[in-house]
Write a protein that holds these residues in place. Structure first.
Motif, mmCIF file in Angstrom:
data_model
loop_
_atom_site.group_PDB
_atom_site.id
_atom_site.type_symbol
_atom_site.label_atom_id
_atom_site.label_comp_id
_atom_site.label_asym_id
_atom_site.label_seq_id
_atom_site.Cartn_x
_atom_site.Cartn_y
_atom_site.Cartn_z
ATOM 1 N N SER A 78 -22.895 -98.522 -96.148
ATOM 2 C CA SER A 78 -23.052 -97.337 -97.137
ATOM 3 C C SER A 78 -24.387 -97.222 -98.112
ATOM 4 N N CYS A 79 -25.081 -98.528 -97.790
ATOM 5 C CA CYS A 79 -26.235 -98.317 -98.356
ATOM 6 C C CYS A 79 -27.526 -98.776 -97.395
ATOM 7 N N HIS A 80 -27.393 -99.519 -96.349
ATOM 8 C CA HIS A 80 -28.275 -100.055 -95.567
ATOM 9 C C HIS A 80 -28.371 -98.976 -94.281
ATOM 10 N N LYS A 81 -27.490 -98.228 -94.052
ATOM 11 C CA LYS A 81 -27.648 -97.321 -92.843
ATOM 12 C C LYS A 81 -28.797 -96.338 -93.168
ATOM 13 N N ARG A 82 -29.561 -96.129 -91.998
ATOM 14 C CA ARG A 82 -30.892 -95.314 -91.949
ATOM 15 C C ARG A 82 -30.452 -94.114 -92.768
ATOM 16 N N GLU A 83 -29.666 -93.303 -92.839
ATOM 17 C CA GLU A 83 -29.258 -91.980 -93.581
ATOM 18 C C GLU A 83 -29.203 -92.178 -94.990
ATOM 19 N N PHE A 84 -28.616 -93.425 -95.494
ATOM 20 C CA PHE A 84 -28.466 -93.878 -96.971
ATOM 21 C C PHE A 84 -29.441 -94.493 -97.944
ATOM 22 N N THR A 85 -30.455 -94.779 -97.215
ATOM 23 C CA THR A 85 -31.570 -95.868 -97.765
ATOM 24 C C THR A 85 -32.287 -95.010 -98.809
ATOM 25 N N GLU A 86 -32.420 -93.778 -98.675
ATOM 26 C CA GLU A 86 -33.406 -93.356 -99.571
ATOM 27 C C GLU A 86 -32.508 -93.034 -100.941
ATOM 28 N N SER A 87 -31.255 -92.886 -101.057
ATOM 29 C CA SER A 87 -30.594 -92.466 -102.022
ATOM 30 C C SER A 87 -30.104 -94.041 -102.640
ATOM 31 N N SER A 88 -29.986 -95.008 -101.928
ATOM 32 C CA SER A 88 -29.396 -96.337 -102.331
ATOM 33 C C SER A 88 -30.528 -96.989 -102.852
ATOM 34 N N GLY A 89 -31.846 -96.854 -102.042
ATOM 35 C CA GLY A 89 -32.914 -97.800 -102.504
ATOM 36 C C GLY A 89 -32.785 -99.097 -101.826
ATOM 37 N N ALA A 90 -31.823 -99.386 -100.907
ATOM 38 C CA ALA A 90 -31.627 -100.268 -99.964
ATOM 39 C C ALA A 90 -32.533 -100.486 -98.703
ATOM 40 N N PRO A 91 -33.004 -101.674 -98.552
ATOM 41 C CA PRO A 91 -33.834 -101.467 -97.201
ATOM 42 C C PRO A 91 -32.916 -101.291 -95.981
ATOM 43 N N MET A 92 -33.437 -100.510 -95.103
ATOM 44 C CA MET A 92 -32.930 -100.082 -93.932
ATOM 45 C C MET A 92 -32.648 -101.145 -93.090
ATOM 46 N N ILE A 93 -31.279 -101.035 -92.257
ATOM 47 C CA ILE A 93 -31.137 -102.365 -91.387
ATOM 48 C C ILE A 93 -32.241 -101.791 -90.045
ATOM 49 N N SER A 94 -32.636 -102.941 -89.279
ATOM 50 C CA SER A 94 -33.575 -103.011 -88.342
ATOM 51 C C SER A 94 -33.082 -101.968 -87.207
ATOM 52 N N VAL A 95 -33.918 -101.371 -86.510
ATOM 53 C CA VAL A 95 -33.821 -100.437 -85.481
ATOM 54 C C VAL A 95 -33.083 -101.225 -84.375
ATOM 55 N N THR A 96 -33.121 -102.590 -84.172
ATOM 56 C CA THR A 96 -32.436 -103.379 -83.172
ATOM 57 C C THR A 96 -31.033 -103.166 -83.275
ATOM 58 N N HIS A 97 -30.626 -102.889 -84.532
ATOM 59 C CA HIS A 97 -29.258 -102.753 -84.757
ATOM 60 C C HIS A 97 -28.654 -101.349 -84.160
ATOM 61 N N TYR A 98 -29.421 -100.610 -83.689
ATOM 62 C CA TYR A 98 -29.013 -99.349 -83.101
ATOM 63 C C TYR A 98 -29.250 -99.294 -81.638
ATOM 64 N N MET A 99 -29.365 -100.723 -81.063
ATOM 65 C CA MET A 99 -29.699 -100.637 -79.496
ATOM 66 C C MET A 99 -28.599 -101.460 -78.956
ATOM 67 N N THR A 100 -28.194 -100.990 -77.594
ATOM 68 C CA THR A 100 -27.489 -101.833 -76.677
ATOM 69 C C THR A 100 -28.203 -103.171 -76.292
#
Length: 150
Positions: A78-100
């Motif tokens: 709810s804070c670290h997912k790519r689309e929520f980081t701007e409003s939460s100020g939290a660092p985005m999770i690594s793009v590797t977390h979106y890979m198989t």
């Protein structure tokens, strides 16, 4: 060696080992109780910590007490997912977390990366159990590219 002699040797070996091997944990007497150590104080300063070694998953610099992390809900996202980081100020999770495993990009967090606390952990104000002897390459005289004299 007969069966009786083998059993006697096993019995004697068991007694000797039981007397020489120290007990790893727990009370000395069976079914005894040991006082619990006090709960550690969690480090919740929200400051990003230096990683202890390359590719170490970042530690969690805030409290996660009460966070729901189940198959149906992941409070971290709810804070670290790519689309929520701007409003939460939290660092985005690594793009590797979106890979198989095969490196294919997904539209959402990969199921194998969904349970954050499998790799990321909060920090407690305690003494380390094992000393960290890691030395960064820069401490061993290895220069980074671009630092060499021409």
């Amino acid at each position: 060696m007969g069966l009786a002699a083998a059993c006697a040797a096993l019995f004697i070996t068991t007694i000797v080992v039981a007397q020489t091997v120290p007990q790893l944990s727990g009370p000395a007497e069976k079914m005894g109780s040991v006082p619990a150590k006090p709960m550690p104080k969690w480090i919740v300063d929200d400051v990003r910590k230096m990683r202890a070694y390359p590719d170490q998953p970042p530690v969690i610099p805030h409290s996660i007490e009460g966070y729901q992390l189940s198959v149906n809900t992941n409070r971290c996202l709810s804070c670290h997912k790519r689309e929520f980081t701007e409003s939460s100020g939290a660092p985005m999770i690594s793009v590797t977390h979106y890979m198989t495993r095969e490196g294919q990009m997904l539209a959402d967090v990969s199921p194998r990366r969904y349970f954050c606390t499998a790799c990321h952990v909060p920090q407690a104000d305690v003494n380390p159990l094992v000393e960290n002897t890691f030395r960064d390459m820069s401490e061993m005289g290895v220069e980074h590219i671009g630092e060499q004299e021409h």
